[in-house]
Structures are given as C-alpha cells and as structure tokens.
Design an enzyme around this catalytic site. Structure first.
Site, short mmCIF file in Angstrom:
data_model
loop_
_atom_site.label_atom_id
_atom_site.label_comp_id
_atom_site.label_asym_id
_atom_site.label_seq_id
_atom_site.Cartn_x
_atom_site.Cartn_y
_atom_site.Cartn_z
N ASP A 68 -9.47 -7.07 50.89
CA ASP A 68 -10.26 -7.69 49.82
C ASP A 68 -11.51 -6.88 49.48
O ASP A 68 -11.83 -5.91 50.18
CB ASP A 68 -10.63 -9.13 50.22
N ASN A 136 -13.94 -21.75 57.69
CA ASN A 136 -13.11 -22.80 57.08
C ASN A 136 -11.62 -22.41 57.09
O ASN A 136 -10.82 -23.00 56.38
CB ASN A 136 -13.58 -23.06 55.64
N HIS A 138 -10.37 -19.53 56.12
CA HIS A 138 -9.91 -18.60 55.09
C HIS A 138 -9.48 -17.27 55.69
O HIS A 138 -9.99 -16.83 56.72
CB HIS A 138 -10.92 -18.44 53.94
N GLU A 143 -9.35 -18.86 49.95
CA GLU A 143 -10.20 -19.97 50.35
C GLU A 143 -9.41 -21.26 50.57
O GLU A 143 -8.39 -21.50 49.91
CB GLU A 143 -11.25 -20.22 49.27
C1 GLP Z 1 -15.11 -12.49 55.05
C2 GLP Z 1 -13.85 -11.64 54.90
C3 GLP Z 1 -12.75 -12.08 55.84
C4 GLP Z 1 -13.29 -12.28 57.25
C5 GLP Z 1 -14.35 -13.36 57.21
C6 GLP Z 1 -14.91 -13.68 58.59
O1 GLP Z 1 -15.08 -13.63 54.27
N1 GLP Z 1 -13.37 -11.64 53.56
O2 GLP Z 1 -11.72 -11.10 55.83
O3 GLP Z 1 -12.24 -12.67 58.10
O4 GLP Z 1 -15.41 -12.88 56.38
O5 GLP Z 1 -15.89 -12.76 58.93
P1 GLP Z 1 -16.61 -12.63 60.34
O6 GLP Z 1 -15.70 -11.81 61.17
O7 GLP Z 1 -17.89 -11.92 60.01
O8 GLP Z 1 -16.81 -14.01 60.86
#
Ligand code: GLP
Length: 246
Positions: A68, A136, A138, A143
């Site tokens: 992404d 959440n 995702h 989402e």
């Molecule tokens: C972002 C990314 C996800 C990732 C999520 C959790 O939203 N788009 O790919 O899994 O953050 O991130 P973290 O590892 O910082 O908790």
C-alpha cells in the site's frame, strides 16, 4: 488455514520471519516478495540487512511489491511508504531498486490502483506476502467495514487508523486520509502469507484471527483463514493476552 507460531519475544518473532524469508530467497533467488510497512516489521528488516551484509542471503534477483501507499504524498516524503522501504531496507541490501514496486501516491489515483493491481500478478504472484495488522484488524489498508474489496483500490482511512499512524507525523492533521492498497483478493493470491504482530493494542484483532473460525469484514485479518498457507507469528505476551494456548 492459519498456522500460529508463538515465540518467546518480539525479537524472536522478527528472527523467525527473517529466517523464513532468507530460506525462501536462498531456495529461489528470483522469488517475488510482497512487503509491508508499519512499525512492526522494522526490526525484521534490520535482520535481513544483517544477513545480506554477512553474505547469508542475496537479494540481487528478488522482485518486490508493497501492499500500500498513502495518497497525496510523493515517494520522497519521509512518511511515504516508498521512503520507508528505501530507508528501512532497500538502500541497505543488494536489491535492484528497479525490481521493487511501491504504488504511486501522487497523480491519477484510479490509474495508480490499476498499476498496483497489475504489479501483483506481473511475473506471477508473490511467493511470500509479509503482513502486519492494524489495531482494528486491518490488513494493508483494507479497513474494517461492512464490505471489503478484492482488488487494488483507494481506501478512506478510519479514525482508528489515522490515530494509530499519527505517531509518525508531526501533527495528526498531516496524516493522509486516503490510501491506495492491494485488495483482500490480491493478498490471498500470494502462495504464502506471513503476519507478524506484537503489542497489546493488537489483542482484539489477533483474538479474532486465532481464537475462532469466524470470518468477518469487521476484522479483515480473519479472511486469512481462507488461505491454505497462512502463518501468524506472535510473541508469548500477545498469545497470553488473547488466551491462545496452542
Ligand atoms: C499501517 C499499514 C499496515 C500495518 C499497520 C500496522 O496502517 N498500512 O500495513 O500493518 O499500519 O502498523 P504497526 O506495525 O505500526 O502497528
């Protein structure tokens, strides 16, 4: 089907996943990796850098596609996922950057989504797709919602995701409100998916993923239960919090 691996610590989780990736690259030097951003994989990427510098793994023939990217910021912005990948991994290993793809955040969003969709399948699907998970549930930027998308698309970020990602920006208002993301079908198309999670903020999301066989769009990670080769790597602290006993 989900295979759950419980490790002693977050560092051990990162070592476990780095090892999986090194083994794959050693067995198939021209493999395709699906990569992820967020805070969670950073120490794992450090381990890949160390392994590469120690001559234990060679990335020269590897291709990568990222999950992404934020919309509205260029790849040179220090919070873009292109910048994240360059500074946390690509600049420090012997990969050919021409073989790395992170979606465009600027320009025609629909065209950028179509380009990402094509890259998911170009030269074959990913041999391994790395994933983190949002608080959440995702996955990438798919989402939690009444509906999910199968293919690459533009997603409006939820308040929960904006709040969680605000820590990386100077001000919460600076967090982009939309992003381009692989769809759930793109993620499930990978030959193997490997999700790393740590921290008690992920408890509810991981409980939904590993403690029942229910699938719900309100926890997008639960769709991974339909994948024939999905591995979820969590540390003991998180496993205990969700009540996972193995
Ligand atoms: C972002 C990314 C996800 C990732 C999520 C959790 O939203 N788009 O790919 O899994 O953050 O991130 P973290 O590892 O910082 O908790």
């Amino acid at each position: 089907m989900i295979q759950v691996v419980v490790t002693e610590s977050y560092d051990a989780s990162c070592a476990y996943v780095a090892d999986m990736i090194c083994k794959l690259v050693n067995e198939k030097p021209a493999c395709k990796l699906g990569l992820a951003t967020g805070g969670t994989p950073v120490p794992m990427y450090k381990k890949l850098i160390e392994a590469n510098k120690a001559g234990k793994v060679d990335f020269s023939a590897v291709h990568t596609v990222n999950l992404d990217e934020y919309c509205g910021i260029p790849g040179t912005h220090d919070q873009s996922y292109r910048y994240f990948m360059d500074t946390n991994l690509f600049d420090h290993i012997n990969i050919d950057k021409a073989n790395t793809y992170v979606a465009q955040g600027m320009g025609d969003a629909e065209a950028n989504a179509a380009e990402l969709e094509a890259k998911v399948y170009e030269g074959g699907v990913a041999d391994l797709q790395l994933l983190g998970i949002g608080n959440n549930g995702h996955i990438a930027f798919n989402e939690a919602s009444d509906t999910l998308h199968a293919t690459a698309h533009i997603e409006k970020l939820t308040e929960s995701t904006i709040n969680a990602n605000a820590r990386f920006f100077e001000r919460k208002e600076d967090v982009p409100t939309t992003a381009i993301t692989m769809g759930m079908g793109d993620i499930l198309a990978a030959k193997c998916v490997v999700l790393i999670a740590t921290g008690l903020a992920k408890t509810d999301a991981i409980r939904g993923l590993v403690m029942s066989d229910e699938i719900t769009t309100h926890n997008p990670s639960t769709m991974l239960k339909m994948h024939p080769n999905a591995v979820v790597v969590i540390d003991k602290e998180l496993a205990d919090a969700v009540g996972y006993k193995g």
